[in-house]
Design a protein around this motif. Structure first.
Motif, PDB file in Angstrom:
ATOM      1  N   VAL A   1      -9.129-100.227 -52.532  1.00  0.00           N
ATOM      2  CA  VAL A   1      -9.001-101.613 -52.981  1.00  0.00           C
ATOM      3  C   VAL A   1      -9.385-101.736 -54.455  1.00  0.00           C
ATOM      4  CG1 VAL A   1      -9.295-102.713 -50.736  1.00  0.00           C
ATOM      5  CG2 VAL A   1     -11.311-102.026 -52.045  1.00  0.00           C
ATOM      6  N   GLY A   2      -9.180-100.662 -55.194  1.00  0.00           N
ATOM      7  CA  GLY A   2      -9.503-100.680 -56.617  1.00  0.00           C
ATOM      8  C   GLY A   2      -8.750-101.753 -57.381  1.00  0.00           C
ATOM      9  N   ASN A   3      -7.495-101.986 -57.007  1.00  0.00           N
ATOM     10  CA  ASN A   3      -6.692-103.001 -57.686  1.00  0.00           C
ATOM     11  C   ASN A   3      -7.263-104.391 -57.438  1.00  0.00           C
ATOM     12  OD1 ASN A   3      -4.345-103.691 -59.292  1.00  0.00           O
ATOM     13  ND2 ASN A   3      -3.520-104.622 -57.430  1.00  0.00           N
ATOM     14  N   GLU A   4      -7.681-104.635 -56.187  1.00  0.00           N
ATOM     15  CA  GLU A   4      -8.279-105.936 -55.846  1.00  0.00           C
ATOM     16  C   GLU A   4      -9.602-106.120 -56.584  1.00  0.00           C
ATOM     17  OE1 GLU A   4      -9.816-108.310 -51.850  1.00  0.00           O
ATOM     18  OE2 GLU A   4      -8.204-106.836 -51.720  1.00  0.00           O
ATOM     19  N   LEU A   5     -10.382-105.051 -56.661  1.00  0.00           N
ATOM     20  CA  LEU A   5     -11.642-105.110 -57.403  1.00  0.00           C
ATOM     21  C   LEU A   5     -11.384-105.417 -58.868  1.00  0.00           C
ATOM     22  CD1 LEU A   5     -14.719-104.683 -57.659  1.00  0.00           C
ATOM     23  CD2 LEU A   5     -14.243-102.237 -57.964  1.00  0.00           C
ATOM     24  N   ALA A   6     -10.393-104.756 -59.458  1.00  0.00           N
ATOM     25  CA  ALA A   6     -10.063-104.982 -60.857  1.00  0.00           C
ATOM     26  C   ALA A   6      -9.657-106.430 -61.111  1.00  0.00           C
ATOM     27  CB  ALA A   6      -8.945-104.026 -61.288  1.00  0.00           C
ATOM     28  N   GLU A   7      -8.894-107.008 -60.182  1.00  0.00           N
ATOM     29  CA  GLU A   7      -8.482-108.406 -60.327  1.00  0.00           C
ATOM     30  C   GLU A   7      -9.682-109.337 -60.249  1.00  0.00           C
ATOM     31  OE1 GLU A   7      -5.570-109.875 -61.027  1.00  0.00           O
ATOM     32  OE2 GLU A   7      -4.787-107.860 -61.411  1.00  0.00           O
TER      33      GLU A   7
ATOM     34  N   VAL B   1     -11.572 -96.266 -60.446  1.00  0.00           N
ATOM     35  CA  VAL B   1     -10.517 -96.761 -61.332  1.00  0.00           C
ATOM     36  C   VAL B   1     -10.591 -98.281 -61.447  1.00  0.00           C
ATOM     37  CG1 VAL B   1      -8.017 -96.954 -61.668  1.00  0.00           C
ATOM     38  CG2 VAL B   1      -9.005 -94.809 -60.866  1.00  0.00           C
ATOM     39  N   GLY B   2     -10.877 -98.954 -60.326  1.00  0.00           N
ATOM     40  CA  GLY B   2     -11.002-100.403 -60.356  1.00  0.00           C
ATOM     41  C   GLY B   2     -12.148-100.881 -61.220  1.00  0.00           C
ATOM     42  N   VAL B   3     -13.266-100.159 -61.200  1.00  0.00           N
ATOM     43  CA  VAL B   3     -14.444-100.536 -61.985  1.00  0.00           C
ATOM     44  C   VAL B   3     -14.159-100.497 -63.490  1.00  0.00           C
ATOM     45  CG1 VAL B   3     -16.834 -99.885 -62.547  1.00  0.00           C
ATOM     46  CG2 VAL B   3     -16.054 -99.819 -60.186  1.00  0.00           C
ATOM     47  N   LEU B   4     -13.159 -99.711 -63.888  1.00  0.00           N
ATOM     48  CA  LEU B   4     -12.820 -99.627 -65.315  1.00  0.00           C
ATOM     49  C   LEU B   4     -12.431-100.981 -65.897  1.00  0.00           C
ATOM     50  CD1 LEU B   4     -10.735 -96.309 -65.474  1.00  0.00           C
ATOM     51  CD2 LEU B   4     -13.116 -96.670 -66.152  1.00  0.00           C
TER      52      LEU B   4
ATOM     53  N   VAL C   1      -6.062-102.547 -66.277  1.00  0.00           N
ATOM     54  CA  VAL C   1      -6.136-101.177 -65.753  1.00  0.00           C
ATOM     55  C   VAL C   1      -4.810-100.749 -65.118  1.00  0.00           C
ATOM     56  CG1 VAL C   1      -8.613-101.317 -65.333  1.00  0.00           C
ATOM     57  CG2 VAL C   1      -7.024-101.957 -63.498  1.00  0.00           C
ATOM     58  N   TRP C   2      -3.749-101.529 -65.348  1.00  0.00           N
ATOM     59  CA  TRP C   2      -2.466-101.206 -64.718  1.00  0.00           C
ATOM     60  C   TRP C   2      -2.002 -99.810 -65.104  1.00  0.00           C
ATOM     61  CZ3 TRP C   2       2.419-100.082 -66.675  1.00  0.00           C
ATOM     62  CH2 TRP C   2       3.448-100.046 -65.732  1.00  0.00           C
ATOM     63  N   GLY C   3      -2.053 -99.502 -66.392  1.00  0.00           N
ATOM     64  CA  GLY C   3      -1.608 -98.189 -66.844  1.00  0.00           C
ATOM     65  C   GLY C   3      -2.437 -97.067 -66.251  1.00  0.00           C
ATOM     66  N   VAL C   4      -3.745 -97.282 -66.155  1.00  0.00           N
ATOM     67  CA  VAL C   4      -4.622 -96.271 -65.577  1.00  0.00           C
ATOM     68  C   VAL C   4      -4.303 -96.063 -64.103  1.00  0.00           C
ATOM     69  CG1 VAL C   4      -7.025 -95.628 -65.125  1.00  0.00           C
ATOM     70  CG2 VAL C   4      -6.437 -96.846 -67.224  1.00  0.00           C
ATOM     71  N   ARG C   5      -3.986 -97.141 -63.408  1.00  0.00           N
ATOM     72  CA  ARG C   5      -3.669 -97.034 -61.985  1.00  0.00           C
ATOM     73  C   ARG C   5      -2.345 -96.291 -61.764  1.00  0.00           C
ATOM     74  NH1 ARG C   5      -6.753 -99.234 -58.513  1.00  0.00           N
ATOM     75  NH2 ARG C   5      -5.154 -99.071 -56.911  1.00  0.00           N
TER      76      ARG C   5
ATOM     77  N   VAL D   1     -23.596 -94.822 -59.805  1.00  0.00           N
ATOM     78  CA  VAL D   1     -24.085 -94.770 -61.183  1.00  0.00           C
ATOM     79  C   VAL D   1     -23.249 -95.674 -62.083  1.00  0.00           C
ATOM     80  CG1 VAL D   1     -24.342 -93.294 -63.212  1.00  0.00           C
ATOM     81  CG2 VAL D   1     -25.096 -92.470 -60.984  1.00  0.00           C
ATOM     82  N   ILE D   2     -21.926 -95.542 -62.003  1.00  0.00           N
ATOM     83  CA  ILE D   2     -21.046 -96.347 -62.866  1.00  0.00           C
ATOM     84  C   ILE D   2     -21.130 -97.826 -62.498  1.00  0.00           C
ATOM     85  CG2 ILE D   2     -18.639 -96.790 -63.476  1.00  0.00           C
ATOM     86  CD1 ILE D   2     -18.108 -93.851 -63.427  1.00  0.00           C
ATOM     87  N   TRP D   3     -21.262 -98.105 -61.197  1.00  0.00           N
ATOM     88  CA  TRP D   3     -21.381 -99.501 -60.773  1.00  0.00           C
ATOM     89  C   TRP D   3     -22.656-100.133 -61.337  1.00  0.00           C
ATOM     90  CZ3 TRP D   3     -18.430-103.225 -59.216  1.00  0.00           C
ATOM     91  CH2 TRP D   3     -18.979-104.355 -58.594  1.00  0.00           C
ATOM     92  N   SER D   4     -23.766 -99.387 -61.314  1.00  0.00           N
ATOM     93  CA  SER D   4     -25.028 -99.910 -61.845  1.00  0.00           C
ATOM     94  C   SER D   4     -24.903-100.206 -63.344  1.00  0.00           C
ATOM     95  CB  SER D   4     -26.167 -98.920 -61.591  1.00  0.00           C
ATOM     96  OG  SER D   4     -25.973 -97.715 -62.314  1.00  0.00           O
ATOM     97  N   GLN D   5     -24.136 -99.381 -64.057  1.00  0.00           N
ATOM     98  CA  GLN D   5     -23.898 -99.624 -65.479  1.00  0.00           C
ATOM     99  C   GLN D   5     -22.970-100.819 -65.675  1.00  0.00           C
ATOM    100  OE1 GLN D   5     -25.481 -97.982 -68.027  1.00  0.00           O
ATOM    101  NE2 GLN D   5     -26.629 -97.072 -66.330  1.00  0.00           N
ATOM    102  N   ALA D   6     -22.001-100.957 -64.784  1.00  0.00           N
ATOM    103  CA  ALA D   6     -21.051-102.058 -64.898  1.00  0.00           C
ATOM    104  C   ALA D   6     -21.727-103.398 -64.672  1.00  0.00           C
ATOM    105  CB  ALA D   6     -19.912-101.865 -63.890  1.00  0.00           C
ATOM    106  N   ILE D   7     -22.679-103.443 -63.751  1.00  0.00           N
ATOM    107  CA  ILE D   7     -23.386-104.690 -63.464  1.00  0.00           C
ATOM    108  C   ILE D   7     -24.119-105.199 -64.706  1.00  0.00           C
ATOM    109  CG2 ILE D   7     -25.249-105.717 -62.110  1.00  0.00           C
ATOM    110  CD1 ILE D   7     -22.645-105.228 -60.609  1.00  0.00           C
ATOM    111  N   LYS D   8     -24.573-104.276 -65.543  1.00  0.00           N
ATOM    112  CA  LYS D   8     -25.261-104.675 -66.766  1.00  0.00           C
ATOM    113  C   LYS D   8     -24.339-105.465 -67.685  1.00  0.00           C
ATOM    114  CE  LYS D   8     -28.403-100.718 -66.683  1.00  0.00           C
ATOM    115  NZ  LYS D   8     -28.840 -99.477 -67.399  1.00  0.00           N
ATOM    116  N   GLN D   9     -23.033-105.207 -67.585  1.00  0.00           N
ATOM    117  CA  GLN D   9     -22.080-105.957 -68.391  1.00  0.00           C
ATOM    118  C   GLN D   9     -22.118-107.429 -68.019  1.00  0.00           C
ATOM    119  OE1 GLN D   9     -20.377-104.774 -70.837  1.00  0.00           O
ATOM    120  NE2 GLN D   9     -20.363-102.570 -70.572  1.00  0.00           N
ATOM    121  N   ILE D  10     -22.256-107.702 -66.722  1.00  0.00           N
ATOM    122  CA  ILE D  10     -22.306-109.081 -66.249  1.00  0.00           C
ATOM    123  C   ILE D  10     -23.588-109.735 -66.717  1.00  0.00           C
ATOM    124  CG2 ILE D  10     -22.354-110.552 -64.205  1.00  0.00           C
ATOM    125  CD1 ILE D  10     -20.686-108.500 -62.777  1.00  0.00           C
TER     126      ILE D  10
END
Length: 262
Positions: free
Chosen positions: A75-81, A161-164, A171-175, A248-257
């Motif tokens: 569900v990376g696409n849904e997460l990205a949206e 990929v969705g977390v990107l 992230v369409w191109g990456v997907r 690890v990446i999710w914990s870093q991503a949360i800092k963005q919020i």
């Protein structure tokens, strides 16, 4: 766990709400199966083996690989949206772990794919295409374990990929790149044993073969004995590594919020 089951159940009910779309997916899956079957029949028209793989083994490999490939997404696409629209901030305030919530949604999607696409294709393949069965209960057990691990590897990779979307506008191109890499390097198109030696070596250092090639090779008998257990060990390595990477990446991503939220 009950709340995550309800989330998965809700996604299954959502997918069955549109019957025309549901049956269109089933017909599409069956058509893909028939196209693949007749393609390999034509390839083997003037030869009995390719790299010591006969037609029955090749058909078995390709069909099972196609079935399994349908499960290795996520569900990376849904997460990205959700990230792009800002919905993720609301999701993080709700009483569940968002990662587990997304995985529950994905389980609901996969259960529906099992009913909608996999079961009809399995019935057609076994009754009309002479697919071979594994030769022993041990092989069946190893295949089931390997397939489940491969599915989760694909799910974790798709989530990454969705977390990107936290760092990119789209992230369409990456997907699209991800789908291409998985389709090719996972061995979903052809067995990796048919790759040139240099390309086969590259795939050994990538997680993609652990999604499709290794479990399907166990099923079709291309990998047996000790090699099968070693293949499962490789899969477990990638499973653990990708899950740790997700966290690890999710914990870093949360800092963005936190940063942009003030």
């Amino acid at each position: 766990m009950r709340k995550y089951w309800q989330i998965a159940k809700g996604r299954m009910q959502e997918n069955t709400a549109y019957s025309a779309w549901y049956w269109a997916g089933t017909v599409s899956a069956v058509m893909r199966l028939l196209i693949i079957y007749f393609f390999w029949q034509a390839v083997y028209a003037n030869q009995t083996t390719i790299e010591n793989i006969n037609l029955e083994t090749m058909i078995t490999y390709i069909v099972i690989a196609m079935l399994l490939q349908g499960f290795v997404g996520g569900v990376g696409n849904e997460l990205a949206e959700n990230i792009k629209e800002g919905q993720v901030a609301i999701e993080l305030m709700r009483p569940y772990d968002l990662i587990f919530k997304m995985f529950a949604v994905d389980v609901g999607e996969k259960v529906m794919y099992l009913i909608q696409g996999t079961i009809p294709m399995i019935l057609i393949a076994y009754f009309f295409m002479d697919l071979s069965f594994p030769k022993s209960p041990e092989t069946i057990l190893l295949f089931v374990m390997s397939a489940l691990v491969g599915i989760w590897i694909g799910t974790f990779f798709d989530f990454l990929v969705g977390v990107l979307a936290f760092w990119t506008v789209n992230v369409w191109g990456v997907r699209v790149l991800k789908e291409s890499l998985i389709t090719f390097f996972s061995g979903a198109l052809v067995p990796i044993t048919l790759f040139p030696d240099w390309l086969r070596t590259i795939t050994e250092f990538l997680p993609f073969q652990a999604m499709v090639y290794l479990p399907v090779s166990i099923y079709s008998g291309l990998i047996t004995g000790t090699e099968a257990y070693m293949a499962l060990g490789v899969q477990l390595f990638w499973l653990i590594s990708l899950y740790v990477l997700v966290r690890v990446i999710w914990s870093q991503a949360i800092k963005q919020i936190t940063i942009f939220g003030g």
